[in-house]
Design an enzyme around this catalytic site. Structure first.
Site, PDB file in Angstrom:
ATOM      1  N   SER A 116       1.730  -8.949   0.013  1.00  0.00           N
ATOM      2  CA  SER A 116       2.040  -8.357  -0.593  1.00  0.00           C
ATOM      3  C   SER A 116       2.702  -8.499  -1.471  1.00  0.00           C
ATOM      4  CB  SER A 116       0.704  -6.709  -0.854  1.00  0.00           C
ATOM      5  OG  SER A 116       0.182  -6.404  -0.907  1.00  0.00           O
ATOM      6  N   GLU A 119       4.416   8.732   7.380  1.00  0.00           N
ATOM      7  CA  GLU A 119       3.318   7.542   6.907  1.00  0.00           C
ATOM      8  C   GLU A 119       1.451   7.137   7.834  1.00  0.00           C
ATOM      9  OE1 GLU A 119       4.376   5.797   4.890  1.00  0.00           O
ATOM     10  OE2 GLU A 119       6.833   5.841   5.176  1.00  0.00           O
ATOM     11  N   GLN A 151       6.537  -7.777   3.090  1.00  0.00           N
ATOM     12  CA  GLN A 151       6.133  -7.278   4.566  1.00  0.00           C
ATOM     13  C   GLN A 151       5.743  -8.593   4.847  1.00  0.00           C
ATOM     14  OE1 GLN A 151       2.860  -5.808   6.283  1.00  0.00           O
ATOM     15  NE2 GLN A 151       3.582  -4.497   7.291  1.00  0.00           N
ATOM     16  N   GLY A 152       6.422  -9.627   6.094  1.00  0.00           N
ATOM     17  CA  GLY A 152       5.084 -10.957   6.641  1.00  0.00           C
ATOM     18  C   GLY A 152       4.708 -10.415   8.238  1.00  0.00           C
ATOM     19  N   TYR A 153       4.106  -9.853   8.023  1.00  0.00           N
ATOM     20  CA  TYR A 153       3.586  -9.307   9.787  1.00  0.00           C
ATOM     21  C   TYR A 153       2.087 -10.389   9.573  1.00  0.00           C
ATOM     22  CZ  TYR A 153       6.123  -5.465   9.818  1.00  0.00           C
ATOM     23  OH  TYR A 153       6.996  -4.290  10.269  1.00  0.00           O
ATOM     24  N   SER A 154       0.569 -10.503   8.752  1.00  0.00           N
ATOM     25  CA  SER A 154      -0.618 -10.854   8.823  1.00  0.00           C
ATOM     26  C   SER A 154      -0.580 -12.840   8.566  1.00  0.00           C
ATOM     27  CB  SER A 154      -1.205 -10.910   7.720  1.00  0.00           C
ATOM     28  OG  SER A 154      -2.033  -8.930   8.408  1.00  0.00           O
ATOM     29  N   SER A 189      -7.563  -1.426  11.287  1.00  0.00           N
ATOM     30  CA  SER A 189      -8.841  -1.477  10.734  1.00  0.00           C
ATOM     31  C   SER A 189      -9.549  -0.141  11.075  1.00  0.00           C
ATOM     32  CB  SER A 189      -9.678  -2.701  10.761  1.00  0.00           C
ATOM     33  OG  SER A 189      -9.838  -2.611  12.440  1.00  0.00           O
ATOM     34  N   GLU A 224     -12.225   0.174  12.722  1.00  0.00           N
ATOM     35  CA  GLU A 224     -12.336  -0.508  14.180  1.00  0.00           C
ATOM     36  C   GLU A 224     -11.345  -0.102  14.986  1.00  0.00           C
ATOM     37  OE1 GLU A 224     -13.541  -1.674  11.125  1.00  0.00           O
ATOM     38  OE2 GLU A 224     -15.463  -1.117  11.317  1.00  0.00           O
TER      39      GLU A 224
END
Lengths: 354, 394
Positions: free
Chosen positions: B165, B248, B130-133, B379, B381
């Protein structure tokens, strides 16, 4: 746990909520005449409920409305004790007693920090059925109450009935606070009618009564938390400081979110406790009730204290609903043993199991 | 209680799952999972193929695409049974193809994309990441800057993805890219499927706090992606990436994983000596564990309440975000307890002491790993912000 209310439970709760918003301090007899009392009794005893789910629906509404009505003490404790120790005629009498404003009260606790923790019994009953001793903190009792008293006799612990106004009966230190009335009651050769005798059945009956009343306490706590949360949420949205609503501050947003989480989880744990009370096997039932108590007492403290804090100075005034809610939540968190007490009981109840 | 939500059919299904685990899942694999060992790609692929052979790898897909037409309760039950039996996880991190991309293709993909891409995922023949961040876009994902320019029938993609990851195992990447730099941040993003073996892709490993390798930074230098591998419309990638299944969101509570570790915390304490007594007999430990068990029950009962509401046709709204907040925070505290129970034995030594009584090093490694749970995937938050937004007027 998912435990939707039945139509009857919802109707009772809605009706109680509406009524209490107009009359937040009803007399017990008034509440009884509205038909609420029936929720604590099975149909066979002239009621229309009798399960933990039934009384929880009503007690939550009492908490939501902020009513000063100690249902758990005045109704639930004696109702469940009677179910275990009394015949049908005596059980039917309690409904009548509540309806005319007098009531039964359970006189058990002598030492210890809470009803549930009180194991010693220095009060005695002799062969002629005369009771002598002193009972501390008899919840819901007043001079007109008939008393279900625990007393040790030749056959072990027993539960006996003492009629209101019996000779040698003395109410002292009657505590009149409408939110949690109690009395210290002394017996001196007071005539009584034995209902059951024997350590095991008497303790089982007292424990069952405490469990039933505890579910009422948990439900009222969730209702009170809900009210305190809603009041705080509205306050954050409307109160302006430093030129903007309090709600614009992330630290306050997150504190409100944490209050909400505590309330949501408490609702789930209340459902678990209700379901376990009515349906679970004894070991699971005890663990679920203790777990519910621990979680809801901790959550109630967090929600109540946050509600007080977020209202600033107003938070420590008599006129603020959330302040009264917090004060009540701490009372409810102490009766029948608080979070620490029930955590120890939970650990003991689950200790050997993986 | 989950039991209260089950039908007789569900109970028979549970028996079937248990029989499958007993008969088909290698015992040593489950033992290594239980011990917190670092599994390799081969282990995960073998496991996914076992599930695939049973038709249980792609459970959340529509039945017509090879999924299972299960109720929310059955999905929950299935995941819980696998986790409690120490089967390896197949989630949004280790099952990107089956759990993330598959459902997205089923909902947003073209017929041609589904025909070409779904079969290898169903067979676990490809590994997706997964290439998001990005270095400048974590929790604020919409700030992502990896640029994709359309040239003819190809996008040319340049930029960098990070915290990716298992990119070092991957054949393909689900990649969020900026296709319209002029639009407001969320509106200029597209969802591309990028070949990790294509020229211009470089994977740099990042060592993690627990000494293991799962993180990577991926550099993209004019990587060519055919337009046919864009999922959905151009500039509609944000909506696609945000579509998380209810399932999920419930799984974010980590109920079964937490239950397992609570059991572990009990059994480990039987074997640890604490000043001449068994740790399991020490009040401080019993109270601390009991308090965590009660919190775990509160989270589980809330997940089950939401599950029951869903079954009754009144699914939860934004409040479901609380499950991730509480589930991850509790999970972290549970690992703190496990490590505290082991005391000095939890301090990593190389090589590990032979008499390590409680796999203390694995506890410590997983404790370190689990610190990421409260910052990843929205997160704590961000989740509290979602809750507050739903509670307060804009």
């Amino acid at each position: 746990m998912y435990l939707p209310q039945t139509d009857e439970q919802r109707m009772l709760a809605d009706a109680a909520l509406r009524y209490l918003h107009g009359t937040p301090q009803p007399a017990l007899g008034e509440a009884a005449r509205l038909g609420w009392i029936g929720a604590a009794f099975a149909e066979a005893d002239g009621g229309h409920g009798g399960s933990a789910a039934d009384i929880a629906a009503l007690c939550e509404a009492i908490g939501r409305a902020g009513a000063t009505l100690s249902w758990f003490a005045a109704v639930l404790l004696p109702a469940m004790l009677l179910r275990h120790v009394a015949d049908a005629a005596l059980r039917a009498r309690l409904i009548g007693a509540c309806a005319d404003g007098s009531a039964f009260a359970v006189a058990h606790q002598e030492a210890g920090t809470a009803f549930e923790a009180s194991s010693a019994c220095a009060t005695v009953i002799d062969a002629r059925g005369a009771v002598t001793g002193v009972k501390q903190r008899v919840w819901g009792a007043h001079a007109g109450s008939a008393l279900l008293v625990s007393a040790a006799g030749a056959g072990g612990l027993g539960i006996a009935l003492v009629e209101a106004g019996a000779p040698g009966l003395r109410f002292d230190a009657v505590h009149a606070d409408a939110s949690l009335p109690w009395a210290r009651v002394a017996f001196d050769g007071t005539p009584a009618r034995p209902l059951i005798t024997g350590d095991a059945p008497a303790r089982a009956a007292l424990a069952a009564a405490a469990d039933f009343a505890l579910v009422g306490v948990l439900a009222e706590s969730v209702g009170r938390m809900h009210a305190a949360f809603e009041e705080t949420r509205a306050w954050l949205a409307t109160r302006r400081q430093f030129g903007r609503p309090l709600a614009a501050n992330q630290v306050l947003q997150h504190r409100l979110a944490d209050m909400f989480i505590a309330l949501e989880e408490s609702r789930s744990m209340l459902n678990l406790a209700i379901h376990a009370h009515d349906h679970a096997a004894p070991a699971d039932r005890g663990a679920a009730l203790h777990a519910g108590r621990v979680h809801i007492a901790n959550a109630a403290r967090m929600v109540g204290q946050s509600a007080v804090h977020l209202h600033g100075a107003m938070g420590i005034t008599e006129e603020l609903g959330a302040a009264r809610a917090y004060r009540r939540l701490e009372q409810l968190g102490a009766v029948f043993g608080g979070a620490d007490h029930h955590l120890a009981r939970y650990v003991a109840a689950t200790g050997g199991r993986p | 209680m989950l039991e209260a939500l089950l039908t007789d059919d569900d109970r028979r299904f549970r028996d079937e799952v248990r029989a499958f685990i007993d008969a088909s899942v290698p015992r040593d694999l489950r033992e290594r999972v239980a011990a917190g060992a670092d599994l390799g790609k081969d282990d995960y692929v073998a496991w996914q193929r076992l599930l695939a052979a049973k038709g249980w790898l792609t459970t959340t897909w529509p039945a017509a695409e090879g999924g299972c037409d299960w109720s929310p309760v059955r999905h929950y039950l299935f995941e819980e049974e696998l986790a409690l039996a120490d089967c390896p996880p197949v989630g949004l991190t280790l099952g990107v193809g089956a759990k993330l991309l598959g459902p997205i293709l089923c909902e947003f993909g073209s017929a041609a994309q589904r025909a070409r891409l779904l079969p290898p995922i169903r067979a676990s023949a490809v590994w997706w990441c997964q290439g998001y961040s990005e270095p400048g876009a974590g929790s604020d994902l919409a700030a992502l800057a990896t640029r994709a320019e359309l040239r003819g029938d190809e996008y040319v993609v340049s930029g960098t993805k990070i915290w990716t990851s298992y990119a070092h195992w991957a054949d393909g990447m689900c990649c969020l890219v900026r296709t319209d730099p002029a639009a407001r941040p969320q509106a200029g993003i597209s969802f591309l499927l990028l070949d990790m073996h294509a020229p211009g892709v470089t994977v740099r490993p990042i060592a993690a706090i627990n000494g293991r390798h799962f993180f990577n930074q991926v550099f993209l230098d004019e990587v060519r992606v055919p337009v046919a591998l864009r999922v959905g419309a151009e500039n509609d990638g944000w909506r696609i990436a945000k579509s998380l299944l209810l399932h999920e969101r419930l799984a974010a509570a980590r109920v079964a994983e937490t239950k397992k570790r609570l059991r572990l915390a009990r059994s480990v304490a039987e074997r640890i000596d604490f000043g001449g007594r068994r740790l399991a007999d020490c009040d401080w430990y019993r109270m601390r564990l009991g308090a965590l068990e009660i919190e775990a029950r509160a989270i589980e009962q809330t997940a089950l309440r939401y599950l029951g509401q869903t079954m009754a046709g009144t699914p939860p709204g934004p409040e479901i975000a609380l499950l991730k907040v509480r589930g991850t925070e509790l999970y972290q505290r549970l690992y703190d307890l496990l490590c505290d129970a082991c005391g000095e034995a939890a301090i990593p030594l190389a090589p590990p002491a032979a008499d390590d009584p409680a796999a203390a090093h694995a506890f410590n490694a997983n404790r370190m790993y689990a610190r990421g749970f409260t910052s990843a995937a929205g997160s704590s938050e961000v989740q509290r912000g979602i809750l507050a937004k739903s509670l307060l007027p804009a």
